[in-house]
Design a protein around this motif. Structure first.
Motif, PDB file in Angstrom:
ATOM      1  N   LEU A 117     -46.038  -3.827  58.540  1.00 21.22           N
ATOM      2  CA  LEU A 117     -45.349  -3.536  57.283  1.00 21.22           C
ATOM      3  C   LEU A 117     -45.621  -4.628  56.265  1.00 21.22           C
ATOM      4  O   LEU A 117     -45.760  -5.806  56.623  1.00 21.22           O
ATOM      5  CB  LEU A 117     -43.829  -3.468  57.470  1.00 21.22           C
ATOM      6  CG  LEU A 117     -43.227  -2.407  58.368  1.00 21.22           C
ATOM      7  CD1 LEU A 117     -43.013  -2.961  59.768  1.00 21.22           C
ATOM      8  CD2 LEU A 117     -41.892  -1.939  57.799  1.00 21.22           C
ATOM      9  N   ILE A 118     -45.690  -4.232  54.991  1.00 25.85           N
ATOM     10  CA  ILE A 118     -45.621  -5.191  53.900  1.00 25.85           C
ATOM     11  C   ILE A 118     -44.308  -4.943  53.168  1.00 25.85           C
ATOM     12  O   ILE A 118     -43.777  -3.836  53.198  1.00 25.85           O
ATOM     13  CB  ILE A 118     -46.816  -5.075  52.936  1.00 25.85           C
ATOM     14  CG1 ILE A 118     -46.814  -3.727  52.215  1.00 25.85           C
ATOM     15  CG2 ILE A 118     -48.128  -5.287  53.675  1.00 25.85           C
ATOM     16  CD1 ILE A 118     -47.828  -3.641  51.073  1.00 25.85           C
ATOM     17  N   CYS A 119     -43.777  -5.984  52.529  1.00 22.11           N
ATOM     18  CA  CYS A 119     -42.475  -5.806  51.884  1.00 22.11           C
ATOM     19  C   CYS A 119     -42.226  -6.874  50.825  1.00 22.11           C
ATOM     20  O   CYS A 119     -42.887  -7.922  50.795  1.00 22.11           O
ATOM     21  CB  CYS A 119     -41.359  -5.854  52.929  1.00 22.11           C
ATOM     22  SG  CYS A 119     -41.287  -7.409  53.852  1.00 22.11           S
ATOM     23  N   ARG A 120     -41.249  -6.598  50.000  1.00 22.51           N
ATOM     24  CA  ARG A 120     -40.707  -7.558  49.044  1.00 22.51           C
ATOM     25  C   ARG A 120     -39.340  -7.052  48.599  1.00 22.51           C
ATOM     26  O   ARG A 120     -39.214  -5.931  48.120  1.00 22.51           O
ATOM     27  CB  ARG A 120     -41.618  -7.739  47.829  1.00 22.51           C
ATOM     28  CG  ARG A 120     -41.107  -8.801  46.843  1.00 22.51           C
ATOM     29  CD  ARG A 120     -42.099  -9.026  45.709  1.00 22.51           C
ATOM     30  NE  ARG A 120     -41.651 -10.091  44.838  1.00 22.51           N
ATOM     31  CZ  ARG A 120     -40.837  -9.938  43.792  1.00 22.51           C
ATOM     32  NH1 ARG A 120     -40.387  -8.706  43.507  1.00 22.51           N
ATOM     33  NH2 ARG A 120     -40.488 -10.960  43.047  1.00 22.51           N
ATOM     34  N   ASN A 121     -38.322  -7.878  48.806  1.00 21.01           N
ATOM     35  CA  ASN A 121     -36.945  -7.536  48.425  1.00 21.01           C
ATOM     36  C   ASN A 121     -36.524  -6.178  48.972  1.00 21.01           C
ATOM     37  O   ASN A 121     -36.078  -5.291  48.246  1.00 21.01           O
ATOM     38  CB  ASN A 121     -36.790  -7.573  46.898  1.00 21.01           C
ATOM     39  CG  ASN A 121     -36.900  -8.966  46.325  1.00 21.01           C
ATOM     40  OD1 ASN A 121     -36.656  -9.952  47.022  1.00 21.01           O
ATOM     41  ND2 ASN A 121     -37.271  -9.076  45.072  1.00 21.01           N
ATOM     42  N   GLU A 122     -36.642  -6.028  50.286  1.00 16.26           N
ATOM     43  CA  GLU A 122     -36.290  -4.777  50.967  1.00 16.26           C
ATOM     44  C   GLU A 122     -35.156  -4.979  51.970  1.00 16.26           C
ATOM     45  O   GLU A 122     -35.074  -4.275  52.972  1.00 16.26           O
ATOM     46  CB  GLU A 122     -37.518  -4.213  51.688  1.00 16.26           C
ATOM     47  CG  GLU A 122     -38.601  -3.712  50.783  1.00 16.26           C
ATOM     48  CD  GLU A 122     -38.274  -2.361  50.152  1.00 16.26           C
ATOM     49  OE1 GLU A 122     -37.176  -1.830  50.416  1.00 16.26           O
ATOM     50  OE2 GLU A 122     -39.117  -1.846  49.399  1.00 16.26           O
ATOM     51  N   ALA A 123     -34.263  -5.920  51.691  1.00 15.45           N
ATOM     52  CA  ALA A 123     -33.196  -6.232  52.641  1.00 15.45           C
ATOM     53  C   ALA A 123     -32.331  -5.018  52.963  1.00 15.45           C
ATOM     54  O   ALA A 123     -31.852  -4.870  54.091  1.00 15.45           O
ATOM     55  CB  ALA A 123     -32.322  -7.364  52.097  1.00 15.45           C
TER      56      ALA A 123
END
Length: 252
Positions: free
Chosen positions: A9-15
């Motif tokens: 997975l890639i992510c950013r600000n996905e809490a």
């Protein structure tokens, strides 16, 4: 024992999203997460499920970033997911059956998406086959900034159980993504030497609405089918309008 399946997975600000995604694949042999600079609790949530969490110093676009994450995986097979996607127990069982006796180098999955909480069975959103399960070394993602695709060197099979997708829980999220994606798409078009004017933007916006609402039977999705068709129209309109603005075509 060799790693059989890596989930990437890639992510950013996905809490708010990524915990449910990782929980749905906690049975995998390896989970790899590549973050691009989250300012919320995304990293803390991810580390509850895996120690293979990395942070990249820049953002090269979706395709290149997914290839970076892919390079961190060790599994013979890779399942690429987004933070807003979920693997059901039924899909897990089908994936495990496919990997026990592979008949292809990669597999498409039907994706069932919701829009503002409603399953969208029309509007071009279903079955929305996406190639996400593949033998490592047999596929790479395109270099596209957005709307990247998996380029497979080999045969592609098809699974039957849906991958669940919850991209837009609120109208604000839909508008924010439309804005960011239209900007990225305008950048891509400009890099390819494309041009556009106001008339081009209006035409693409109108056609996007007609395609989603009428040609792809979005009207059968009720009120949200109309809302989605308008959102698609806005995305197409602003993509070409931003391109026109960047090329100086809106000046008097």
């Amino acid at each position: 024992m060799a790693t059989r399946l890596s989930v990437v997975l890639i992510c950013r600000n996905e809490a708010e999203n990524i915990g449910a995604c990782l929980e749905s694949v906690n049975w995998a042999d390896e989970i790899v997460v590549l973050d691009s600079g989250s300012s919320d609790d995304t990293l803390a949530v991810c580390r509850r499920y895996t120690s293979n969490v990395s942070v990249s110093p820049d953002w090269p676009g979706f395709g290149p970033q997914k290839n970076r994450a892919l390079d961190l995986a060790h599994g013979e097979w890779v399942l690429s997911l987004d933070a807003d996607e979920r693997v059901t127990p039924e899909l897990r069982a089908e994936i495990e059956r496919a990997l026990a006796a592979p008949q292809a180098d990669a597999y498409e999955l039907p994706r069932l998406s919701t829009y503002l909480g409603q399953e969208m069975r029309h509007s071009g959103w279903w079955p929305d086959h996406v190639t996400r399960l593949f033998r490592r070394g047999k596929a790479r993602f395109s270099e596209a900034l957005v709307h990247e695709s998996l380029q497979v060197q080999g045969t592609v099979g098809r699974l039957n159980t849906p991958l669940l997708h919850h991209p837009f829980k609120t109208l604000e999220q839909s508008i924010d993504k439309m804005n960011s994606y239209s900007s990225a798409n305008a950048t891509t078009l400009q890099q390819r030497g494309r041009d556009a004017g106001l008339a081009t933007a209006v035409f693409h916006g109108l056609f996007a609405f007609i395609r989603v609402y009428f040609l792809r039977a979005g009207f059968l999705d009720g009120k949200l089918g109309f809302v989605l068709a308008v959102a698609n129209a806005e995305g197409a309109y602003y993509k070409y309008l931003k391109l026109a603005a960047r090329n100086g075509r809106l000046a008097r």
